[in-house]
Structure formats: structure tokens, C-alpha cells
Design an enzyme around this catalytic site. Structure first.
Site, PDB file in Angstrom:
ATOM      1  CB  CYS A 214      38.415  -7.703  31.126  1.00  0.00           C
ATOM      2  SG  CYS A 214      37.897  -8.261  31.679  1.00  0.00           S
ATOM      3  CB  ALA A 215      36.712  -4.636  33.883  1.00  0.00           C
TER       4      ALA A 215
END
Length: 463
Positions: free
Chosen positions: A26-27
Site C-alpha cells: 500500500c502507500a
């Protein structure tokens, strides 16, 4: 240490390629699905260069590298021969964890790929708000009436498109997550906002009427909605996969898309849409009621507890709430409140970095604090604050104080998913100074409490 070497050591420390089912990111986090948690050398992972923390949650070992770095490590892991997340992510995902956690994780898988366009749209809204302010125009000798009509139309294209066609984005991503054909998801989502249907906004404003099927089922477009497209995407993807199994290969290309879209268009418009749109309205009304609690209670509670929810990993549920606030009210008071929770964790981490004499902890704390002030708190939380416990709780207090002030001052952003320093772009109107003020208060409270009461170098002993 080079990224390739770090990636190799990550693979070895989680038990080798044989223990890895799949890998995604993810980020900020590298998410490794493993077969056996016991095979993970957790101490080795946490001592690797660039690793800011790691934890195991519902079948995933999540290693925090931070924004930018995680993308590079992920690419190196793939190049070393580890398989990425399969197309049918929902089927491949292990079923550890309770139903609630699995549901929230699935919701996050659907929304994370959509967030960048919603962030961009929020920035466009903020910039349009800035450029159309009389005070700003006055600096150039202009007035609102002097703005070119075509320019305003163009800004509406920038700010309205993503939310008007949100069901298409949601259906596309849901089909992708559940193993269907994303292009079918896009078409199904576009059917939900077809211009042939009465526009949902116009129906709500009273300038158009819903089509009444059987005199009691209202049929409208579903502009700006989430749940109808999400539920339709789940059912549609499962239906398509079932049809692939029973339709002969000779006719599969022709029959499966046709039958999927036919059945799902009827279900979506006549059953799923009316039912879940009504449920969305209930959720929205409940959220607005909570945010309207007197004496700043909503800000105090949400600002104080938001980062606890981040720790649990179920914070993606708030994406749905923020989208609904934006599409139905045009603003997002939730954003300013949770921003304070993030800013306060950054302040607490900064205090640890300034107070400690450990060079290693300083090297971890300062970039983690900066990351938090850019809106990514996982490095600060897992790398520093939770590790020493008290800084985390001092940050929660700071978040509650900032959230209380935000709620009392009525701050509300023009978008979502960007916070603290980047979040300034969502408040480029008369709210700019108050927004900066509440962030400084949150950072200051988290910093001062941590510096005075939340951390001593003696805590490093035995860590």
C-alpha cells in the site's frame, strides 16, 4: 544497504520464498502473505535498514518502509522471483481474522486504487476555491463576475467527474479484487450513472422525478454513491466466474459478458441500488449526527481515537464515510479532525528524536516525524511511539485537543486522503489560518507532553 539487498534479506527473514504466498503493498507497507507465521524472524526484519516497524495482522506480515521506499522494495522483491498478489485477490487471501476484519480489509483493497483520483479531485476543489475567492481576485484587479464562463466550466469538469462517475470506479475495482473482468465492472458502474436515468442530484433537488417501477421501486441514477456499485461488483464478479465454469469455451466470450451485464443491470437498478442507497443515507445521517455533537465532542473523540483505529488496520472504512460526506454535502469535516490525530503523533515522535541521545533512534524518529507531518503516520506509530508506549498516548491526547478545536471551529475540507501539510490545499479559503492553527496546537500538545512526561532514554534499556 541497497534496495536489492534489503529485499533479499526480507525474503530470507520471512522464511524464504516457500513461506510466501503472495506480496503486495500500500502507500507505506509491504504486505507479505505467509504460510507460517512462526517461520518469520521478526527481530531480523525490524533491524533491517529502512524498516520503520513491522507487525502481523490477519495472515499478512506488514513491513513499514514509508512512502516511495516501499514501491522500490516491492519491485525488487518481485524481480527476485516472489509472486505478486494474484488477480483473484479475494480468493487468494487467507481467511484468518474475524469477519469484521476481513470485510474491512476487502473494503480497503477496493478503495486504495481509487484514492489517488479522489485526492487529485480534492486538490482541484481547493485550487478552484482559492482562485475564485474575491480577496485573491482582488490582488489582480478582478472580481468574481470577471471570471470567464468557459474557465469555470473547465474547473467543474476537473472537480465533478470523479464523483459523478464514482460507481464506475468502485465497480471496476471491486471486479478486479474479486477476480472478475474489470472492464465489465466499468460498464456496469457506468450503467448506474447512465444519462438515460433521472440524475440523483436533480431528484434530490426536486427538479426531476424518479422512475417508479411497480409504483413502489424508485429507479434513479446513482451518481456519487458507493455501496450499490460495491455490492453489485461483488455479486457480478462471482456471477461472471460461475458462468466461465459452466458456459462452453466456444460461447464463453459471447455469452458470459452478455448474461453478466443483463442480470446485474436488472439487479443493480431494481434491487441492490434502492436498498443500499437507502442504507448509505442512514450511514451518512448517522455520521453527520456524530459530527454535529455539541461542545466539540465529536472532534475530541474522533481526533483522540483515530490513530488507535489506524493501529488496528481497519481505518479504510472511513474512506467510505468521507466519500459520502463529499458527494452529499460538498465538504469533509472528518478530514480536519483526523489530521489533528496525525499531526500530534508527528509532534510526539519529534519530541522523542530531540530528547533521546541514541543516534539510531534519532535517525529513525526525525524522518518518521516528517512522514507523519506529510500525512503518513505508520512509521511514527510503529517505529517509535508504540514501541515506547507513552509517546503514542501523548499523541492521542494531542489529537483529541486538536480535533476538539477543529470541531468547535467548524473546519471542513474540500477533499479527502491528504492531511497535515499537504492537506493545506484542501483549506485554501477562509479556513486556511484556522487549519494551520489546529495543526500547530495538535503538534505542540503531542510534543510538549511527550518531551516532559512521555519519554526517557532509560526506556531504551531492555528494548
Amino acid at each position: 544497504m541497497e534496495n536489492r539487498e534489503i529485499a533479499q534479506q526480507v525474503i530470507e527473514a520471512v522464511g524464504g520464498k516457500g513461506n510466501i504466498r503472495s506480496v503486495a503493498h500500500c502507500a507505506t507497507r509491504l504486505r507479505v502473505m505467509v504460510a507460517d507465521e512462526g517461520a518469520i524472524d521478526k527481530e531480523r526484519i525490524e533491524n533491517l535498514d529502512k524498516v520503520k516497524g513491522a507487525f502481523f495482522n490477519s495472515g499478512q506480515y506488514q513491513i513499514i518502509f514509508g512512502t516511495g521506499t516501499v514501491n522500490k522494495i516491492y519491485e525488487e522483491v518481485l524481480q527476485l522471483g516472489v509472486g505478486e498478489q494474484p488477480k483473484d485477490e479475494a480468493a487468494a487471501r487467507p481467511q484468518e481474522g474475524n469477519v469484521f476484519k476481513r470485510t474491512i480489509r476487502t473494503f480497503g483493497d477496493v478503495f486504495v486504487p481509487i484514492i489517488p483520483v479522489l485526492v487529485a479531485t480534492g486538490l482541484f476543489m481547493g485550487l478552484r476555491g482559492l482562485l475564485t475567492q474575491p480577496e485573491i481576485l482582488g490582488l489582480f484587479g478582478l472580481s468574481p463576475e470577471a471570471i470567464n464562463a468557459n474557465f469555470l466550466l473547465y474547473t467543474q469538469v476537473l472537480t465533478d467527474t470523479a464523483f459523478a462517475f464514482l460507481p464506475a470506479l468502485v465497480a471496476w475495482s471491486t471486479f478486479r479484487v474479486f477476480g472478475g473482468s474489470p472492464v465489465i465492472g466499468i460498464v456496469l458502474g457506468l450503467m448506474l450513472v447512465s444519462p438515460s436515468l433521472p440524475n440523483a442530484y436533480e431528484v434530490a433537488a426536486g427538479s426531476a422525478e424518479a422512475i417508479m417501477l411497480f409504483d413502489f421501486i424508485p429507479i434513479v441514477g446513482y451518481q456519487g454513491t458507493v455501496l450499490p456499485a460495491f455490492i453489485s461488483g461483488i455479486i457480478g464478479a462471482k456471477l461472471e466466474k460461475k458462468l466461465h465454469k459452466i458456459v462452453p469455451e466456444t460461447f464463453d466470450l459471447l455469452v458470459t459478458p452478455f448474461v453478466t451485464l443483463l442480470i446485474m443491470s436488472v439487479l443493480s437498478l431494481m434491487l441492490i441500488g434502492p436498498v443500499f442507497h437507502s442504507f448509505e443515507n442512514v450511514v451518512l445521517n448517522a455520521t453527520e449526527w456524530i459530527l454535529a455533537l455539541p461542545f466539540g465532542l465529536a472532534g475530541l473523540i474522533i481526533g483522540g481515537l483515530n490513530q488507535v483505529i489506524v493501529v488496528t488496520g481497519v481505518h479504510h472504512i472511513f474512506n467510505f464515510l468521507e466519500v459520502q460526506l463529499l458527494t452529499n454535502t460538498g465538504s469533509n469535516p472528518f478530514n480536519a479532525i483526523i489530521t489533528c490525530g496525525m499531526a500530534a503523533q508527528g509532534g510526539a515522535t519529534l519530541a522523542v528524536g530531540l530528547k533521546t541521545k541514541s543516534k539510531k533512534l534519532k535517525a529513525l524518529a526525525f524522518p518518521s516525524a516528517l512522514s507523519a507531518l506529510l500525512g503518513i503516520t505508520e512509521p511514527a506509530i510503529f517505529g517509535v511511539n508504540l514501541r515506547y508506549v507513552r509517546p503514542f498516548f501523548m499523541g492521542l491526547i494531542g489529537g483529541g485537543v486538536g480535533g476538539f478545536l477543529s470541531n468547535m471551529m467548524g473546519l471542513s475540507g474540500t477533499g479527502m486522503s491528504i492531511t497535515v501539510i499537504p492537506g493545506i490545499l484542501l483549506y485554501l479559503n477562509e479556513q486556511l489560518i484556522p487549519y494551520i492553527f489546529i495543526n500547530l496546537v495538535a503538534i505542540g500538545v503531542g510534543f510538549i507532553l511527550t518531551y516532559l512526561f512521555g519519554f526517557k532514554d532509560e526506556q531504551l534499556e531492555g528494548m
